[in-house]
Motif scaffolding. Structure first.
Motif, PDB file in Angstrom:
ATOM      1  N   SER A 151      28.052  50.979  51.254  1.00  0.00           N
ATOM      2  CA  SER A 151      28.121  52.393  51.654  1.00  0.00           C
ATOM      3  C   SER A 151      28.697  53.197  50.502  1.00  0.00           C
ATOM      4  N   VAL A 152      28.015  54.265  50.155  1.00  0.00           N
ATOM      5  CA  VAL A 152      28.463  55.152  49.073  1.00  0.00           C
ATOM      6  C   VAL A 152      28.832  56.495  49.692  1.00  0.00           C
ATOM      7  N   ALA A 153      30.035  56.962  49.409  1.00  0.00           N
ATOM      8  CA  ALA A 153      30.493  58.232  49.978  1.00  0.00           C
ATOM      9  C   ALA A 153      31.204  59.045  48.908  1.00  0.00           C
ATOM     10  N   LEU A 154      31.228  60.351  49.120  1.00  0.00           N
ATOM     11  CA  LEU A 154      32.022  61.231  48.270  1.00  0.00           C
ATOM     12  C   LEU A 154      33.351  61.473  48.967  1.00  0.00           C
ATOM     13  N   ASP A 155      34.429  61.384  48.237  1.00  0.00           N
ATOM     14  CA  ASP A 155      35.765  61.640  48.780  1.00  0.00           C
ATOM     15  C   ASP A 155      35.993  63.155  48.746  1.00  0.00           C
ATOM     16  N   THR A 156      36.016  63.770  49.922  1.00  0.00           N
ATOM     17  CA  THR A 156      36.158  65.239  49.991  1.00  0.00           C
ATOM     18  C   THR A 156      37.596  65.692  49.792  1.00  0.00           C
ATOM     19  N   SER A 157      38.558  64.757  49.979  1.00  0.00           N
ATOM     20  CA  SER A 157      39.977  65.141  50.022  1.00  0.00           C
ATOM     21  C   SER A 157      40.666  65.050  48.662  1.00  0.00           C
ATOM     22  N   GLY A 158      40.387  63.972  47.919  1.00  0.00           N
ATOM     23  CA  GLY A 158      41.148  63.725  46.683  1.00  0.00           C
ATOM     24  C   GLY A 158      42.352  62.875  47.026  1.00  0.00           C
ATOM     25  N   ASN A 159      43.523  63.291  46.610  1.00  0.00           N
ATOM     26  CA  ASN A 159      44.730  62.547  46.983  1.00  0.00           C
ATOM     27  C   ASN A 159      44.830  62.464  48.498  1.00  0.00           C
ATOM     28  N   SER A 160      45.455  61.398  48.975  1.00  0.00           N
ATOM     29  CA  SER A 160      45.606  61.205  50.417  1.00  0.00           C
ATOM     30  C   SER A 160      46.140  62.465  51.093  1.00  0.00           C
ATOM     31  N   LEU A 161      45.604  62.747  52.287  1.00  0.00           N
ATOM     32  CA  LEU A 161      45.987  63.972  53.005  1.00  0.00           C
ATOM     33  C   LEU A 161      47.421  63.944  53.526  1.00  0.00           C
ATOM     34  N   HIS A 162      48.109  62.788  53.395  1.00  0.00           N
ATOM     35  CA  HIS A 162      49.532  62.819  53.782  1.00  0.00           C
ATOM     36  C   HIS A 162      50.330  63.639  52.771  1.00  0.00           C
ATOM     37  N   GLN A 163      49.769  63.849  51.591  1.00  0.00           N
ATOM     38  CA  GLN A 163      50.461  64.653  50.573  1.00  0.00           C
ATOM     39  C   GLN A 163      50.241  66.137  50.886  1.00  0.00           C
ATOM     40  N   ARG A 164      51.029  66.623  51.837  1.00  0.00           N
ATOM     41  CA  ARG A 164      50.838  67.962  52.383  1.00  0.00           C
ATOM     42  C   ARG A 164      51.141  69.065  51.371  1.00  0.00           C
ATOM     43  N   GLY A 165      52.092  68.789  50.480  1.00  0.00           N
ATOM     44  CA  GLY A 165      52.438  69.813  49.495  1.00  0.00           C
ATOM     45  C   GLY A 165      53.788  70.461  49.722  1.00  0.00           C
ATOM     46  N   TYR A 166      54.419  70.207  50.884  1.00  0.00           N
ATOM     47  CA  TYR A 166      55.714  70.861  51.137  1.00  0.00           C
ATOM     48  C   TYR A 166      56.897  69.999  50.730  1.00  0.00           C
ATOM     49  N   ARG A 167      56.690  68.692  50.607  1.00  0.00           N
ATOM     50  CA  ARG A 167      57.832  67.791  50.398  1.00  0.00           C
ATOM     51  C   ARG A 167      58.116  67.651  48.899  1.00  0.00           C
ATOM     52  N   ILE A 168      59.205  68.286  48.458  1.00  0.00           N
ATOM     53  CA  ILE A 168      59.551  68.231  47.029  1.00  0.00           C
ATOM     54  C   ILE A 168      60.705  67.263  46.768  1.00  0.00           C
ATOM     55  N   ALA A 169      61.517  67.013  47.788  1.00  0.00           N
ATOM     56  CA  ALA A 169      62.667  66.125  47.619  1.00  0.00           C
ATOM     57  C   ALA A 169      62.609  65.046  48.696  1.00  0.00           C
ATOM     58  N   THR A 170      62.833  63.778  48.309  1.00  0.00           N
ATOM     59  CA  THR A 170      62.793  62.702  49.297  1.00  0.00           C
ATOM     60  C   THR A 170      64.003  61.783  49.165  1.00  0.00           C
ATOM     61  N   ASN A 171      64.239  61.039  50.246  1.00  0.00           N
ATOM     62  CA  ASN A 171      65.299  60.024  50.268  1.00  0.00           C
ATOM     63  C   ASN A 171      64.692  58.656  50.007  1.00  0.00           C
ATOM     64  N   ILE A 172      65.467  57.603  50.311  1.00  0.00           N
ATOM     65  CA  ILE A 172      64.943  56.247  50.220  1.00  0.00           C
ATOM     66  C   ILE A 172      63.843  56.102  51.272  1.00  0.00           C
ATOM     67  N   ALA A 173      62.686  55.582  50.862  1.00  0.00           N
ATOM     68  CA  ALA A 173      61.585  55.262  51.795  1.00  0.00           C
ATOM     69  C   ALA A 173      61.348  56.352  52.828  1.00  0.00           C
ATOM     70  N   PRO A 174      60.939  57.550  52.407  1.00  0.00           N
ATOM     71  CA  PRO A 174      60.664  58.599  53.390  1.00  0.00           C
ATOM     72  C   PRO A 174      59.436  58.238  54.214  1.00  0.00           C
ATOM     73  N   ILE A 175      59.377  58.731  55.440  1.00  0.00           N
ATOM     74  CA  ILE A 175      58.239  58.410  56.300  1.00  0.00           C
ATOM     75  C   ILE A 175      57.006  59.194  55.829  1.00  0.00           C
ATOM     76  N   ASN A 176      55.865  58.533  55.874  1.00  0.00           N
ATOM     77  CA  ASN A 176      54.603  59.166  55.515  1.00  0.00           C
ATOM     78  C   ASN A 176      54.315  60.320  56.485  1.00  0.00           C
ATOM     79  N   GLU A 177      53.839  61.449  55.967  1.00  0.00           N
ATOM     80  CA  GLU A 177      53.622  62.635  56.796  1.00  0.00           C
ATOM     81  C   GLU A 177      52.593  62.413  57.900  1.00  0.00           C
ATOM     82  N   VAL A 178      51.525  61.658  57.589  1.00  0.00           N
ATOM     83  CA  VAL A 178      50.509  61.365  58.610  1.00  0.00           C
ATOM     84  C   VAL A 178      51.095  60.454  59.690  1.00  0.00           C
ATOM     85  N   LEU A 179      51.913  59.491  59.282  1.00  0.00           N
ATOM     86  CA  LEU A 179      52.578  58.620  60.258  1.00  0.00           C
ATOM     87  C   LEU A 179      53.500  59.456  61.158  1.00  0.00           C
TER      88      LEU A 179
END
Length: 386
Positions: A151-179
């Motif tokens: 199966s050949v597909a085009l990736d419409t998103s690019g980087n994973s969509l969990h990378q929302r763009g608002y999270r600039i600072a994180t702690n140890i092992a932050p939870i994934n936004e999609v999770l």
């Protein structure tokens, strides 16, 4: 605009809520698979799905399907696609490959063969060739081989969509936004009540809870999507889709609160919430959950991600017992949900969960558990564990 099939990738356990999200958004022919949901829509819907879906990791647009059992048939199949529809000789691309096949053992080998087929096609037609850029490609191509089916597909998103763009600072092992968003939706959170994350870390669950409550598109703060570099990119249509989604943002009349006992976490959470433009909805305080009691009247919805062995050096037995004691003594009329990969430690909570949902936090098998704390005396009528 013509309709076409798309595939939304997600985490194990989120297929049903992603399908529901798609149906609410207006997708057609929604079908659940494993860690994915397929659907049909037009280009505008492709933009909308990337902007609005909370539990999707990627949106793929399948363009071709063929059978291959060796490198020659793989090369021929990829050569059978007219790549000039998707790419120019002066642009860049990258290939992501997943392989579950006895015919092809190595994804890197498959990527290399497919790259050769694309490059050779351009060279023979134009004398020039597009180059590979792994970091910032103009086109991201997804190859999936299952036995002899390619199966050949085009990736419409690019980087994973969990990378929302608002999270600039994180702690140890932050939870994934999609999770985080999926946990909230599975817990039934809809913004119709008060909310608390008593171990909020860098504030991801709080941000996702506020966006759900106000119906703010999940990826509104994201800097870019892969489709913005495509030949058929329509900026005006994209702006129309953003405007139509923003018209559906709703008011929120309750409280969303976060606690963390670490001053550094509180500062990071406040920064991230501010960065997401959600600070009017969310308040964060430096508190140890085990020293708190319920601060509001009426029902409370609680969702959190407590630390476990892989992340922090804490005494598990005592820590989980403290969670149970704090809930049953200080939080009557509360639905408390949390995720843990330390499934053994759940027995120390001392309460019987009314629900247990199997999920994965990264590669770790986890459980999302629900404890219902009833109204009554201060100790509450809680469900005692056996």
């Amino acid at each position: 605009m013509e309709n076409f099939k798309m595939i939304a990738k997600t985490f194990f356990g989120f297929e049903e809520i992603l399908a529901k999200e798609l149906q609410i958004l207006g997708a057609q022919n929604v079908e659940q698979g494993v860690r994915m949901v397929s659907f049909v829509g037009d280009k505008g819907f492709m933009y909308k799905a990337n902007l609005a879906l909370r539990t999707a990791l990627k949106i793929l647009k399948p363009i071709y399907h063929f059978r291959a059992t060796n490198e020659q048939s793989l090369y021929k199949g990829i050569s059978g696609i007219d790549w000039s529809q998707h790419l120019n000789a002066n642009r860049t691309f990258v290939i992501d490959t997943t392989v579950h096949s006895d015919y092809f053992k190595h994804s890197q080998f498959v990527s290399q063969k497919c790259k050769d087929a694309i490059v050779d096609q351009f060279r023979s037609k134009t004398g020039a060739r597009p180059s590979v850029d792994k970091d910032y490609p103009d086109l991201r191509i997804n190859i999936h081989i299952d036995r002899d089916q390619v199966s050949v597909a085009l990736d419409t998103s690019g980087n994973s969509l969990h990378q929302r763009g608002y999270r600039i600072a994180t702690n140890i092992a932050p939870i994934n936004e999609v999770l985080a968003a999926g946990m909230l939706l599975l817990s039934g959170w809809d913004g119709q009540g008060h909310f608390l994350d008593p171990m909020c870390g860098s504030g991801t669950i709080l941000a996702e809870a506020a966006m759900i409550a106000c119906n703010i598109p999940a990826n509104l703060n994201r800097r870019e999507f892969a489709f913005e570099k495509w030949n058929d990119w329509d900026n005006d249509l994209f702006d129309q889709i953003v405007d139509s989604l923003l018209k559906k943002v709703r008011e929120f009349h309750y409280t969303i609160q976060g606690y963390d006992k670490a001053p550094s976490a509180v500062l990071k959470a406040k920064d991230n919430i501010k960065n997401a433009n959600l600070d009017e909805y969310v308040s964060i305080a430096e508190k140890n959950f085990f020293d708190t009691e319920k601060a509001i009247q009426g029902p409370l919805h609680m969702v959190f991600n407590p630390p476990y062995g892989e992340r922090l050096d804490i005494e598990m037995e005592r820590f989980y017992k403290n969670i149970g004691d704090t809930l049953k003594q200080n939080y009557p009329n509360t639905n408390a949900w949390f995720i843990t990969a330390n499934i053994e430690a759940l027995k120390y909570v001392g309460l019987r969960p009314s629900r247990k949902i199997k999920l994965f936090n990264g590669s770790l098998e986890a459980r999302l558990v629900k404890y219902e704390m009833y109204e009554g005396s201060k100790k509450g009528k809680y469900i005692q564990a056996d």
